[in-house]
Design an enzyme around this catalytic site. Structure first.
Site, mmCIF file in Angstrom:
data_model
loop_
_atom_site.group_PDB
_atom_site.id
_atom_site.type_symbol
_atom_site.label_atom_id
_atom_site.label_comp_id
_atom_site.label_asym_id
_atom_site.label_seq_id
_atom_site.Cartn_x
_atom_site.Cartn_y
_atom_site.Cartn_z
ATOM 1 N N ASP A 203 -0.095 -6.389 -7.473
ATOM 2 C CA ASP A 203 -1.458 -5.921 -7.677
ATOM 3 C C ASP A 203 -2.330 -6.931 -6.940
ATOM 4 O OD1 ASP A 203 -4.132 -5.687 -8.682
ATOM 5 O OD2 ASP A 203 -3.333 -4.460 -10.313
ATOM 6 N N VAL A 204 -3.050 -6.477 -5.924
ATOM 7 C CA VAL A 204 -3.777 -7.418 -5.056
ATOM 8 C C VAL A 204 -4.969 -8.091 -5.732
ATOM 9 C CG1 VAL A 204 -3.044 -6.340 -2.895
ATOM 10 C CG2 VAL A 204 -5.200 -5.606 -3.969
ATOM 11 N N SER B 79 1.951 8.171 1.887
ATOM 12 C CA SER B 79 1.150 6.978 2.182
ATOM 13 C C SER B 79 1.239 6.597 3.657
ATOM 14 C CB SER B 79 1.641 5.784 1.353
ATOM 15 O OG SER B 79 1.456 6.022 -0.034
ATOM 16 N N ILE B 80 0.104 6.221 4.235
ATOM 17 C CA ILE B 80 0.102 5.747 5.629
ATOM 18 C C ILE B 80 1.006 4.517 5.740
ATOM 19 C CG2 ILE B 80 -1.319 4.856 7.521
ATOM 20 C CD1 ILE B 80 -3.702 6.463 6.317
ATOM 21 N N ILE C 29 -6.645 11.962 6.410
ATOM 22 C CA ILE C 29 -5.288 12.483 6.191
ATOM 23 C C ILE C 29 -5.141 12.760 4.694
ATOM 24 C CG2 ILE C 29 -2.811 11.992 6.382
ATOM 25 C CD1 ILE C 29 -3.445 9.923 8.552
ATOM 26 N N TYR D 132 -18.475 8.803 0.500
ATOM 27 C CA TYR D 132 -17.591 7.656 0.784
ATOM 28 C C TYR D 132 -18.204 6.383 0.180
ATOM 29 C CZ TYR D 132 -13.813 5.163 3.153
ATOM 30 O OH TYR D 132 -12.705 4.403 3.421
ATOM 31 N N LYS E 90 -15.206 -1.111 3.547
ATOM 32 C CA LYS E 90 -14.556 -1.056 4.877
ATOM 33 C C LYS E 90 -15.343 -1.857 5.914
ATOM 34 C CE LYS E 90 -10.939 1.553 3.943
ATOM 35 N NZ LYS E 90 -9.619 0.891 3.724
ATOM 36 N N ALA F 24 -11.711 2.489 -5.005
ATOM 37 C CA ALA F 24 -13.047 2.474 -5.612
ATOM 38 C C ALA F 24 -12.964 3.364 -6.847
ATOM 39 C CB ALA F 24 -14.085 3.023 -4.642
ATOM 40 N N GLY G 252 0.793 -1.237 0.000
ATOM 41 C CA GLY G 252 0.000 0.000 0.000
ATOM 42 C C GLY G 252 0.817 1.275 0.000
ATOM 43 N N THR H 72 -3.614 12.196 1.824
ATOM 44 C CA THR H 72 -2.708 11.308 1.079
ATOM 45 C C THR H 72 -3.166 11.274 -0.376
ATOM 46 O OG1 THR H 72 -4.116 9.421 1.498
ATOM 47 C CG2 THR H 72 -2.382 9.835 3.121
HETATM 48 P P1 NAD Z 1 -2.453 5.884 -0.588
HETATM 49 O O1 NAD Z 1 -3.049 6.294 -1.886
HETATM 50 O O2 NAD Z 1 -1.090 6.343 -0.300
HETATM 51 O O3 NAD Z 1 -2.536 4.307 -0.413
HETATM 52 C C1 NAD Z 1 -3.486 3.502 -1.057
HETATM 53 C C2 NAD Z 1 -2.731 2.376 -1.694
HETATM 54 O O4 NAD Z 1 -3.598 1.416 -2.282
HETATM 55 C C3 NAD Z 1 -1.779 2.858 -2.812
HETATM 56 O O5 NAD Z 1 -0.467 2.530 -2.472
HETATM 57 C C4 NAD Z 1 -2.235 2.060 -4.008
HETATM 58 O O6 NAD Z 1 -1.171 1.681 -4.838
HETATM 59 C C5 NAD Z 1 -2.872 0.857 -3.325
HETATM 60 N N1 NAD Z 1 -3.716 0.076 -4.231
HETATM 61 C C6 NAD Z 1 -4.839 0.465 -4.899
HETATM 62 N N2 NAD Z 1 -5.242 -0.515 -5.717
HETATM 63 C C7 NAD Z 1 -4.356 -1.544 -5.566
HETATM 64 C C8 NAD Z 1 -4.210 -2.821 -6.160
HETATM 65 N N3 NAD Z 1 -5.074 -3.270 -7.086
HETATM 66 N N4 NAD Z 1 -3.171 -3.605 -5.774
HETATM 67 C C9 NAD Z 1 -2.293 -3.164 -4.850
HETATM 68 N N5 NAD Z 1 -2.372 -1.971 -4.248
HETATM 69 C C10 NAD Z 1 -3.385 -1.163 -4.617
HETATM 70 O O7 NAD Z 1 -3.476 6.422 0.522
HETATM 71 P P2 NAD Z 1 -3.577 6.141 2.088
HETATM 72 O O8 NAD Z 1 -4.471 7.193 2.595
HETATM 73 O O9 NAD Z 1 -2.240 5.960 2.680
HETATM 74 O O10 NAD Z 1 -4.393 4.771 2.125
HETATM 75 C C11 NAD Z 1 -3.932 3.603 2.795
HETATM 76 C C12 NAD Z 1 -5.081 2.942 3.529
HETATM 77 O O11 NAD Z 1 -5.509 3.803 4.576
HETATM 78 C C13 NAD Z 1 -6.304 2.661 2.667
HETATM 79 O O12 NAD Z 1 -6.866 1.413 3.057
HETATM 80 C C14 NAD Z 1 -7.252 3.767 3.069
HETATM 81 O O13 NAD Z 1 -8.593 3.393 2.873
HETATM 82 C C15 NAD Z 1 -6.908 3.868 4.524
HETATM 83 N N6 NAD Z 1 -7.340 5.109 5.198
HETATM 84 C C16 NAD Z 1 -7.006 6.321 4.670
HETATM 85 C C17 NAD Z 1 -7.430 7.474 5.324
HETATM 86 C C18 NAD Z 1 -7.120 8.836 4.747
HETATM 87 O O14 NAD Z 1 -7.841 9.799 5.073
HETATM 88 N N7 NAD Z 1 -6.070 8.998 3.942
HETATM 89 C C19 NAD Z 1 -8.153 7.389 6.517
HETATM 90 C C20 NAD Z 1 -8.443 6.132 7.025
HETATM 91 C C21 NAD Z 1 -8.043 4.997 6.362
HETATM 92 O O1 0WE Z 2 -10.295 5.284 2.293
HETATM 93 C C1 0WE Z 2 -10.170 6.430 1.930
HETATM 94 C C2 0WE Z 2 -9.958 6.759 0.457
HETATM 95 C C3 0WE Z 2 -10.047 5.568 -0.423
HETATM 96 C C4 0WE Z 2 -10.137 5.853 -1.895
HETATM 97 C C5 0WE Z 2 -9.862 7.076 -2.494
HETATM 98 C C6 0WE Z 2 -9.949 7.215 -3.874
HETATM 99 C C7 0WE Z 2 -9.705 8.514 -4.567
HETATM 100 C C8 0WE Z 2 -9.278 8.334 -6.008
HETATM 101 C C9 0WE Z 2 -10.528 4.814 -2.696
HETATM 102 N N1 0WE Z 2 -10.620 4.929 -4.034
HETATM 103 C C10 0WE Z 2 -10.340 6.093 -4.623
HETATM 104 N N2 0WE Z 2 -10.449 6.177 -5.991
HETATM 105 C C11 0WE Z 2 -10.019 7.237 -6.711
HETATM 106 O O2 0WE Z 2 -10.176 7.281 -7.939
HETATM 107 N N3 0WE Z 2 -10.259 7.432 2.861
HETATM 108 C C12 0WE Z 2 -10.611 7.095 4.225
HETATM 109 C C13 0WE Z 2 -10.076 8.865 2.552
HETATM 110 C C14 0WE Z 2 -11.411 9.423 2.216
HETATM 111 O O3 0WE Z 2 -11.934 9.272 0.987
HETATM 112 C C15 0WE Z 2 -13.195 9.862 0.984
HETATM 113 C C16 0WE Z 2 -13.459 10.398 2.252
HETATM 114 C C17 0WE Z 2 -12.319 10.102 3.048
HETATM 115 C C18 0WE Z 2 -12.141 10.460 4.485
HETATM 116 C C19 0WE Z 2 -14.118 9.951 -0.036
HETATM 117 C C20 0WE Z 2 -15.325 10.611 0.196
HETATM 118 C C21 0WE Z 2 -15.598 11.134 1.459
HETATM 119 C C22 0WE Z 2 -14.669 11.041 2.493
#
Ligand code: NAD
Ligand code: 0WE
Length: 257
Positions: free
Chosen positions: A64-65, A19-20, A193, A157, A164, A95, A13, A195
């Site tokens: 790629d998962v 990235s987290i 956050i 969302y 989730k 998504a 990820g 990201t």
């Molecule tokens: P990020 O975009 O840095 O990480 C998302 C990752 O998903 C990317 O590295 C991307 O390459 C990977 N990914 C997507 N499709 C994939 C696939 N087919 N195969 C392998 N990897 C794939 O963003 P992030 O915010 O660090 O997200 C990491 C996790 O934290 C996610 O599960 C996200 O839902 C969760 N999260 C994010 C937030 C936020 O606000 N940013 C809050 C809570 C939870």
């Molecule tokens: O899990 C997430 C984001 C996940 C995510 C984000 C994207 C943006 C680009 C999944 N798929 C996509 N596809 C794309 O094409 N979060 C927790 C961050 C997030 O995303 C939101 C939020 C929050 C918070 C989307 C709508 C409303 C709130």
């Protein structure tokens, strides 16, 4: 107690430095772990290779998962290079953009399928691959990342909230399945956050401001803070904790009005 010296971990990820999963990789590396870090597609390979130059002797692999072959390759390489595995960090979510913009009732069959495949099923596939390598070490810790949108409605969302919810239920079922082998399965539910996954989500700044206004701590959280909580769950400090969703959101989840 959050020492990971001599431990090996898999990080899925990482897209970029925000990235987290990257913050968790840095914290785990600083705590002494040796890491395998995967990238999704050639587009992200250079990013992950450049970042990982700061780690000690990392294993960099494509994953790629949605591809069972790539997942199998990851674990065969880890077995060959590390001989076992102590922890997995799962931070993959996706998504299709349209699904996060249209009304939820318009969610398409294919959008639903893809979102749940990448964001939820992948945890099960990774846990299945990791389990034998963790059993060889007498146990392990699997950690995923989730969001409160699994339990409450956040505008836009949408299908990610459903994914989730499936992910969090999968944490509990995997914890029950793998617990007898000493393998723990948990999630961190992080506050919003900025990201890559958050970029391009219209109104994300107002979501961040809402948390600053309402969360008990009156601020948002940082990736490094999520990583510190992750160190607890991945390390011996968390050895009695499994099937847990740990809220790292400044207390936002507890608020009503
Ligand atoms: P990020 O975009 O840095 O990480 C998302 C990752 O998903 C990317 O590295 C991307 O390459 C990977 N990914 C997507 N499709 C994939 C696939 N087919 N195969 C392998 N990897 C794939 O963003 P992030 O915010 O660090 O997200 C990491 C996790 O934290 C996610 O599960 C996200 O839902 C969760 N999260 C994010 C937030 C936020 O606000 N940013 C809050 C809570 C939870
Ligand atoms: O899990 C997430 C984001 C996940 C995510 C984000 C994207 C943006 C680009 C999944 N798929 C996509 N596809 C794309 O094409 N979060 C927790 C961050 C997030 O995303 C939101 C939020 C929050 C918070 C989307 C709508 C409303 C709130």
């Amino acid at each position: 107690m959050t020492d990971l010296a001599g431990k090996t971990g898999l990080i899925v990820g990482v897209a970029n430095k925000r990235s987290i999963a990257w913050a968790i990789a840095q914290a785990a590396s600083a705590s002494g772990a040796r890491l395998a870090v995967t990238y999704q597609g050639e587009r992200l390979e250079e990013n992950v290779r450049d970042l990982s130059a700061s780690l000690t002797d990392p294993l960099i692999l494509p994953c790629d998962v949605t591809d069972d072959g790539q997942i199998a390759h990851v674990f065969s390489e880890i077995e060959r290079e590390f001989g076992g595995l102590d922890f997995v960090v799962h931070g993959a979510a996706f998504a299709p953009r349209e699904e996060l913009a249209a009304p939820f009732v318009q969610t398409t069959r294919e959008g639903f399928r893809l979102s749940l495949d990448i964001s939820a099923y992948s945890l099960i596939a990774l846990a299945r691959g990791a389990a034998p390598l963790m059993e060889a070490r007498g146990g392990g810790s699997i950690l995923t990342l989730t969001y409160l949108g699994s339990q409450r409605v956040f505008q836009n969302y949408n299908v990610m909230g459903v994914a989730k919810a499936a992910l969090e239920a999968s944490v509990r079922y995997l914890a029950a399945d793998l617990g007898p082998k000493g393998i723990r399965v948990n999630a961190i539910s992080a506050g919003p956050i900025k990201t890559l996954a958050a970029s391009g989500i219209s109104g994300f700044s107002s979501i961040l401001q809402h948390y600053r206004d309402r969360a008990p701590l009156r601020r948002t959280v940082e990736t490094a803070e999520v990583a510190e909580a992750a160190m607890f769950l991945l390390s011996p400090a968390g050895r009695a904790v499994t099937a847990e969703i740990l809220m790292v959101d400044g207390g936002y989840h507890a608020t009503g009005m």
